[in-house]
Design an enzyme around this catalytic site. Structure first.
Site, mmCIF file in Angstrom:
data_model
loop_
_atom_site.group_PDB
_atom_site.id
_atom_site.type_symbol
_atom_site.label_atom_id
_atom_site.label_comp_id
_atom_site.label_asym_id
_atom_site.label_seq_id
_atom_site.Cartn_x
_atom_site.Cartn_y
_atom_site.Cartn_z
ATOM 1 N N ASP A 57 -9.393 -8.617 -56.158
ATOM 2 C CA ASP A 57 -9.048 -9.980 -55.753
ATOM 3 C C ASP A 57 -7.563 -10.024 -55.394
ATOM 4 O O ASP A 57 -6.815 -9.077 -55.658
ATOM 5 C CB ASP A 57 -9.355 -10.934 -56.911
ATOM 6 C CG ASP A 57 -9.383 -12.389 -56.479
ATOM 7 O OD1 ASP A 57 -9.491 -12.659 -55.268
ATOM 8 O OD2 ASP A 57 -9.301 -13.258 -57.362
ATOM 9 N N ASP B 129 -12.202 -18.706 -51.969
ATOM 10 C CA ASP B 129 -12.170 -19.891 -52.833
ATOM 11 C C ASP B 129 -12.667 -21.134 -52.107
ATOM 12 O O ASP B 129 -11.885 -21.941 -51.588
ATOM 13 C CB ASP B 129 -10.746 -20.112 -53.346
ATOM 14 C CG ASP B 129 -10.280 -18.987 -54.249
ATOM 15 O OD1 ASP B 129 -11.142 -18.234 -54.746
ATOM 16 O OD2 ASP B 129 -9.060 -18.851 -54.451
ATOM 17 N N GLU C 195 -4.786 -9.801 -50.390
ATOM 18 C CA GLU C 195 -4.377 -10.066 -49.003
ATOM 19 C C GLU C 195 -3.055 -9.378 -48.612
ATOM 20 O O GLU C 195 -2.949 -9.018 -47.425
ATOM 21 C CB GLU C 195 -4.272 -11.578 -48.775
ATOM 22 C CG GLU C 195 -5.595 -12.313 -48.791
ATOM 23 C CD GLU C 195 -6.219 -12.431 -50.180
ATOM 24 O OE1 GLU C 195 -7.453 -12.469 -50.265
ATOM 25 O OE2 GLU C 195 -5.465 -12.453 -51.174
#
Length: 799
Positions: free
Chosen positions: A405, A483, A408
């Site tokens: 997670d 999300d 990015e």
């Protein structure tokens, strides 16, 4: 201050006339008087690479997106030197290169224009960073539609949209919001019943305009790097998608448990809570295969550590869960806490593994542990080190899967939400700034994770999940769409995102069922479960800030509905596994938008809601509150309503009843759908009989069932079972033929055939040319029989 007004006025620069041409086998080079070179590579008869250089020089040719196993080879290549153009001819297309301005036009062999340059390639100098902003403009053809582009939260048809690929942590994103978590710069164009695809392989921030600014122009451009794109000709959308998927690669088959139902939350702790969640699933008999541990299992959010107060004996907990059929999946983020006593941080510091800024010091950013540093996953040595960090977690503690997670990478408390653009990266020996490496950072992190998990789970197969990705990331892991929010709009967004991702070569995908942010009511949760069980990756995940979101959190009615649909997914596991096999073997997307299924029907070009789960099950979610059904489009062919067995002729829009306990669900006539018994987890039961739901069709239909050991790699050595069924329906007869490949021997010996829609009453049955006693195959006068799994031909006679 001195201003170079001549440079300021130059603006866009364009190639001029060609002064040199040469051919080197499958590569053709066209050089213009002002130093532009077009390198055209014929990969396959219908797959062409276009690569442009300025100032007579190409950058080093390197890409993370392209699979080592990509197909190459063509049947025909002819080059004609004509006035005013060069013409390159393969067995599928013609490519026209204008000698005056280097513009490209691509036609089929009958001279239908498939794709053509408007201004074509052009560029401008990037005054902020140096280098070029590279641009391409194409003519938008009459009635052209556009599809693909990964996880965009927009209508499946991108006509009139402008989008940006810059991998971004987009908490609680909305419809049409840009950019999102993935960068997949690939689109499919469709016009005149001919499809093509373009993959712009450029890892800088890229932009696509699908007739938004100018209604007759499609354009794409990047903030740096090269104009480097691949063109794929169909003419079927399926051929385009399969060609792109072949180029960028497919994953290995996952362990079958990875296709079961998974439960997650931010966060389940302490150990007592995790075990309570697990025991409740078993008490309520709601199937579940995996439970996830979010960041709170760690000690101070330090990756590769355990909080010993919350989890005093992680190995025993993981083993206990496994005994009850649960696999444990843990989260790992890229941010490594700055702590001189933290072993992971110390190893990275000692070996120089952290990213540095342009002026030398390490880049620092705030994430969950506070100030962190970030490994440079574009360095092969760092990836090897990172893979080795999983040894304790996987090989010793026994964790079964890992979830990457925040990769990015997401950075808190900065406007850009990510690393500084001047951060430096190795880029596998092609040093660059974060401007170039940003979009592939998460991909390289999860690549390293995959290699580690694969090493330490062997001889079993790994399971890895990522949030961020670039084209080709599908080779390493599953993904989800980030999300989202517990709203009806996000239920719609989840549906279109899954279809779009599958058309973009990335099929192992799901959404946070029920929404990550905020709290769904029971009705929304039920409707989302009904959709989510028909997505390749099926997981409930939610923020701990917004209440409980387990299947039993919304009252008995919703609990029963949730159980019913999760049970249906477990029954359909052999069908789903076969879908995955076809994806890996042939590049067939696991979900198909209606336009993919039937591009000739213009009614499908703007449909968003309906999709095919595999190739024979049609699904259409209910996406608004208080609905007792909905209108939906039934594509060509005949379809059985799964709930009522009513047969519907396609090519129409119609009302379909679907109260809260149902979803509009149809089975293609002629399909043979394999089903397992309901299990609480994969492997709970030995499969003693395979049920085959046989849906009658007048005519011919083929179906496939793929099976193997569900774990391990013996399937790569031929130990698999691939059964192809051919059904031919006549007025008073049904013929089933079976063709088998592979050496794997299934645990069951018989098929239970359940016939649907037979237009006649069964009188006699012939198996392999011998008439059988109906009692010997458990025929009770209804529409079900049991036969040996080894039959080759079955005749059902009626009157």
């Amino acid at each position: 201050m001195i201003t170079n007004t001549e440079i300021e006025k130059r603006g866009n620069l364009y190639p001029n006339h060609i002064v040199d041409f040469r051919q080197d086998n499958d590569k053709l080079y066209f050089t213009t008087q002002n130093g532009v070179i077009l390198e055209l590579t014929v990969l396959r008869d219908s797959a062409i690479r276009f690569r442009y250089a300025t100032e007579h020089a190409f950058e080093p040719d390197f890409s993370y997106a392209i699979s080592e196993d990509a197909s190459k080879g063509y049947n025909e290549l002819e080059v004609l030197d004509e006035i005013p153009e060069y013409v390159i001819i393969t067995s599928k297309i013609k490519i026209h290169i204008n000698k005056t301005n280097l513009k490209v036009e691509i036609t089929d062999l009958k001279d239908l224009v498939i794709n053509e340059d408007e201004f074509g390639f052009h560029w401008e100098e990037n005054y902020d960073y140096g280098g070029n902003i590279v641009k391409m403009t194409k003519v938008t053809q009459s009635a052209e539609s556009f599809y693909g582009m990964g996880d965009k939260a927009s209508h499946t048809n991108l006509k009139g949209k402008r989008i940006n690929n810059w991998v971004t942590d987009s908490y609680a994103y909305g419809k049409d919001q840009e950019p999102l978590y993935k960068s997949i710069p690939f689109y499919v164009g469709l016009h005149s019943d001919a499809a093509y695809g373009i993959f712009f392989d450029n890892s800088f921030s890229t932009y696509f305009d699908f007739a938004h600014e100018r209604r007759n122009v499609t354009s794409f451009w990047a903030d740096g790097g090269e104009m480097n794109y691949y063109f794929f000709y169909g003419p079927k959308i399926s051929q385009v998608v399969e060609a792109y998927t072949d180029l960028t690669g497919v994953p290995e088959l996952p362990p079958l448990w990875a296709l079961g139902f998974h439960q997650s939350k931010w966060s389940y702790y302490p150990e007592k809570k995790v075990k309570k969640i697990a025991s409740t699933f078993r008490e309520l008999k709601i199937p579940c295969d995996a439970i996830y541990l979010d960041i709170d299992y760690m000690e101070g959010f330090r990756c590769f550590t355990w909080n010993n107060r919350r989890f005093p004996n992680p190995k025993k907990m993981v083993d206990d869960l496994y005994e009850d059929g649960f696999k444990t999946v843990t989260m790992i983020d890229p941010g490594i806490k700055i702590d001189r006593d933290y072993w992971v941080y110390k190893q990275a510091m000692d070996n120089g593994y952290f990213c540095r800024r342009a002026d030398g010091p390490h880049f620092k950013g705030k994430v969950w542990p506070g100030e962190c540093k970030f490994p440079d996953f574009t360095n092969p040595e760092v990836r090897e080190w990172w893979a080795g960090l999983y040894k304790e977690m996987i090989a010793e503690v026994g964790v079964h899967g890992v979830w990457n997670d925040m990769n990015e990478p997401a950075i808190m408390e900065v406007p850009t939400k990510t690393a500084n653009l001047d951060v430096r990266h190795d880029y596998d020996g092609h040093p660059c700034s974060h401007r170039k490496a940003h979009n592939i950072y998460g991909m390289q992190m999860v690549r390293a994770t995959f290699e580690g998990i694969k090493k330490y789970t062997f001889p079993k197969r790994p399971f890895v999940l990522t949030r961020a990705g670039y084209s080709g990331t599908q080779r390493y892991c599953a993904t989800w769409t980030g999300d989202n929010v517990a709203t009806w709009e996000h239920l719609w967004i989840a549906n279109v995102q899954m279809q779009r991702m599958c058309m973009s070569g990335y099929s192992f995908v799901g959404s946070d069922i029920g929404g990550f942010a905020e709290q769904p009511n029971g009705e929304l949760f039920a409707r989302w479960i009904q959709l989510g069980v028909f997505h390749p990756f099926c997981r409930v995940h939610s923020s701990g800030d917004h209440g409980e979101q387990e299947p039993w959190s919304f009252g008995d009615e919703v609990t029963d509905i949730t159980r019913k649909f999760i049970e249906l997914r477990y029954q359909l596991l052999p069908y789903l596994y076969t879908m995955f096999y076809k994806y890996v073997k042939e590049g067939v997307p696991m979900l198909q938008s209606l336009v993919y299924y039937d591009q000739e029907d213009t009614q499908t070009h703007f449909r968003t809601d309906e999709f095919l789960f595999g190739e024979q099950i049609l699904v259409c979610p209910v996406q608004e509150a208080n609905a007792k059904g909905r209108r939906m489009y039934i594509p060509k062919g005949k379809w059985y309503n799964y709930w009522t067995e009513e047969v519907v002729d396609g090519g129409i829009e119609k009302w379909v009843s679907a109260d809260i306990d149902k979803i509009p669900l149809f089975i293609k006539a002629g399909a043979i759908i394999p089903k397992y018994p309901i299990q609480q987890y994969v492997g709970e039961k030995e499969i003693t009989e395979l049920k085959l739901d046989v849906y009658y069709k007048e005519g011919v239909e083929t179906s496939t069932v793929y099976e193997d050991q569900q774990e391990g790699y013996d399937y790569k050595k031929g130990r698999f079972s691939l059964r192809k069924f051919r059904q031919r329906g006549k007025e008073n007869e049904l013929i089933m033929q079976q063709f088998k490949d592979g050496s794997f021997i299934t645990t069951y010996e018989t098929f239970k055939l359940q016939f649907h829609g037979l237009p006649f009453k069964i009188e006699n049955i012939e198996v392999d040319n011998e008439m059988v006693d109906l009692k010997s195959i458990n025929f009770d006068g209804g529409n079900s029989i049991e036969v040996s799994k080894d039959f080759t031909e079955l005749h059902i006679f009626g009157q």
